[in-house]
Write an enzyme that holds these catalytic residues in place. Structure first.
Site, PDB file in Angstrom:
ATOM      1  N   SER A  40       0.858   3.482   6.212  1.00 14.29           N
ATOM      2  CA  SER A  40       2.173   3.235   5.615  1.00 14.29           C
ATOM      3  C   SER A  40       3.027   2.375   6.546  1.00 14.29           C
ATOM      4  O   SER A  40       2.606   1.301   6.962  1.00 14.29           O
ATOM      5  CB  SER A  40       2.832   4.582   5.292  1.00 14.29           C
ATOM      6  OG  SER A  40       3.997   4.422   4.546  1.00 14.29           O
TER       7      SER A  40
ATOM      8  N   ASP B 104      -2.001   3.206  -5.370  1.00 17.71           N
ATOM      9  CA  ASP B 104      -0.902   3.337  -4.402  1.00 17.71           C
ATOM     10  C   ASP B 104       0.026   2.132  -4.512  1.00 17.71           C
ATOM     11  O   ASP B 104      -0.405   0.978  -4.453  1.00 17.71           O
ATOM     12  CB  ASP B 104      -1.482   3.434  -2.991  1.00 17.71           C
ATOM     13  CG  ASP B 104      -0.421   3.704  -1.938  1.00 17.71           C
ATOM     14  OD1 ASP B 104       0.748   3.925  -2.298  1.00 17.71           O
ATOM     15  OD2 ASP B 104      -0.771   3.686  -0.743  1.00 17.71           O
TER      16      ASP B 104
ATOM     17  N   HIS C 124      -0.700   7.939  -2.131  1.00 16.93           N
ATOM     18  CA  HIS C 124      -0.373   7.317  -0.848  1.00 16.93           C
ATOM     19  C   HIS C 124      -0.771   8.198   0.334  1.00 16.93           C
ATOM     20  O   HIS C 124      -0.706   7.768   1.479  1.00 16.93           O
ATOM     21  CB  HIS C 124       1.125   7.025  -0.794  1.00 16.93           C
ATOM     22  CG  HIS C 124       1.563   6.242   0.410  1.00 16.93           C
ATOM     23  ND1 HIS C 124       1.065   4.989   0.706  1.00 16.93           N
ATOM     24  CD2 HIS C 124       2.436   6.544   1.415  1.00 16.93           C
ATOM     25  CE1 HIS C 124       1.624   4.544   1.821  1.00 16.93           C
ATOM     26  NE2 HIS C 124       2.439   5.465   2.272  1.00 16.93           N
TER      27      HIS C 124
END
Length: 512
Positions: free
Chosen positions: A313, A369, A424
């Site tokens: 991320s 995602d 995610h």
């Protein structure tokens, strides 16, 4: 008027024929609906088993196991069908091992780290490459598992463990790396409320963002070089910053004004202040000081050195910025990035400069995602349709490196639902990666990585496996029973209390 006997017989035959057709039509319709329901129900594991075996064989094998004196083995072990709930009952030595054997990669480590941009290694996925990616993925998970995000903790925003025992506490000693440095950063993006509430006690502005580690002698021999790893933490709750993520581009190179990156990411990487204990040096200065020390130390000993930067991320974005700076400032250093669910970081000029510097980037993304599609999710989608005109625009965000794309729907163990945080989740990424063989190949359902880890911080496993959701947490939510019979918050051991002095003056304890 009465019909003749012959006509009555013909009429009766036609009536029976119509009734027969209606009955068969009804039976076929009921049968089809039952088949359709079976194939669309939640009972996917039973369905997969029936594809491979008849019900009779299953019952026969079950009966044999019941009467056998041999140690218990599950249906999945014996019949080579997907895991079931019984596989997650502790049966000691009979449990399937969760570690794949390590291979010596010293002869091909450059290829594994992208010297040829992973050509012919991704589809089908090379087993050695898979194991190495999973290793760096687990280094990234440590930045979450060791992070104290409890708003009631006086050390919220720090690492729970000191650098000497973090891998031991998290079960990562198996990788044979030693942590040499912790990294702290200042956050200037929209963060969860507990960041603001809790930092008034421990550190008002700074929080723990990751660490630097280096392979030990044993692992270095297997790898064919001394591997320096930098692992960056992502946001604890990505939904907190996604909606307000600014897409402003900022210049980062005085010699080339065209090179620009996302303002928020760069701010976290470069910000510092004289008025904070932990960020008198920026995250950039902290990590680069450590990398230079390690590179010089091992090169003086005649060793070949590589730098691998990883993160999930936001951590994936910081990893790219870190790799760019390292490759730009340390000559002849092999630099690679293994990122998971990382957003776009910079523009076309930034991408071209990374390629010029020789930075090899492997981006692992999940199709469902949304984070890898930002910033610029709307603009980039429109411009792709007129790419011949817009491909040279310098204000458009660009992904870098090579992409390894995974699909949640390939796994028979994951819920097929629209869940932003679930798709995610880093453990979902590692599960899909461990089962991925190729785009047109079936999921490797018998992969060795522990399937229960998927639900560590999510609720993505199908209910048939009976794994609790969000099960990873401190016992009793961090409270302990003291010798007086009171439930209290424990005090940290002196070595686990964050200290800017121990961070800056850490000994590397390097051995040759």
């Amino acid at each position: 008027m009465e019909l003749p006997p012959l006509k009555r017989r013909v009429l009766a035959e036609k009536t029976r024929s119509r009734k027969t057709r209606r009955v068969w039509k009804l039976k076929l319709n009921i049968t089809w609906q039952a088949i359709k329901k079976a194939f669309t129900s939640k009972n996917r594991l039973l369905r997969l088993s029936c594809v491979q075996l008849s019900t009779i064989n299953i019952h026969q094998d079950a009966k044999k196991r019941k009467n056998s004196s041999k140690p218990h083995k599950t249906l999945a072990n014996l019949l080579h069908v997907p895991y079931t709930a019984s596989d997650f009952i502790d049966r000691g030595d009979q449990m399937t091992p969760t570690l794949s054997p390590k291979e010596n990669v010293s002869a091909k480590w450059r290829e594994i780290h992208g010297s040829c941009n992973w050509e012919n290694l991704l589809d089908p996925l090379d087993p050695c490459l898979r194991r190495e990616i999973l290793k760096y993925g687990e280094f990234a998970t440590a930045t979450y598992d060791a992070f104290d995000f409890d708003p009631l903790s006086e050390y919220c925003g720090s690492c729970r463990y000191n650098r000497h025992k973090i891998f031991e506490e998290l079960g990562l000693n198996k990788h044979n790396y030693n942590v040499t440095k912790y990294i702290y950063a200042m956050s200037h993006v929209d963060v969860p409320e507990w960041f603001v509430r809790a930092h008034s006690i421990w550190s008002k502005d700074s929080n723990w963002m990751g660490y630097v580690a280096v392979s030990n002698d044993q692992e270095s021999k297997r790898l064919g070089r001394r591997d320096i790893v930098v692992a960056w933490r992502g946001t604890v709750a990505p939904t907190e910053w996604f909606t307000d993520l600014k897409t402003k581009l900022e210049e980062i190179d005085e010699e080339n004004e065209k090179i620009k990156v996302q303002y928020g990411f760069y701010s976290i990487y470069k910000s510092k202040s004289e008025f904070t204990r932990y960020n008198k040096l920026s995250a950039s200065e902290q990590v680069m000081q450590e990398i230079r020390k390690l590179v010089n130390c091992y090169r003086e000993n005649g060793e070949e050195v590589s730098l691998t930067v990883t993160g999930h991320s936001l951590g994936g974005a910081l990893a790219v910025l870190n790799a760019y700076e390292a490759a730009n400032s340390i000559p002849n250093l092999f630099v690679s990035v293994i990122s998971f669910g990382a957003p776009r970081v910079g523009n076309l000029a930034f991408k071209e400069k990374l390629n010029e510097l020789g930075v090899k980037t492997l981006r692992v993304v999940v199709k469902q995602d949304i984070v890898p599609k930002v910033p610029g999710i709307i603009v980039n989608k429109i411009l792709r349709k007129i790419n011949t005109i817009t491909q040279r625009l310098n204000w458009v965000y660009r992904h870098v490196g090579t992409q390894l794309k995974l699909d949640m729907f390939m796994s028979p163990y994951l819920k097929h639902v629209s869940d932003f945080s679930g798709s995610h989740n880093l453990e979902v990424y590692l599960h899909l990666l461990d089962g991925f063989l190729g785009k047109k190949l079936q999921f490797r359902w018998h992969a060795r990585r522990d399937l229960a880890l998927v639900n560590k911080s999510s609720d993505m496993l199908i209910e048939e496996l009976k794994i609790p959701e969000f099960w990873y947490q401190l016992p009793h939510k961090g409270l302990v029973l003291n010798k007086y019979g009171r439930w209290v918050k424990p005090t940290r051991e002196p070595e686990d209390i964050p200290s800017p002095f121990s961070t800056e003056l850490s000994n590397h304890e390097l051995t040759f």
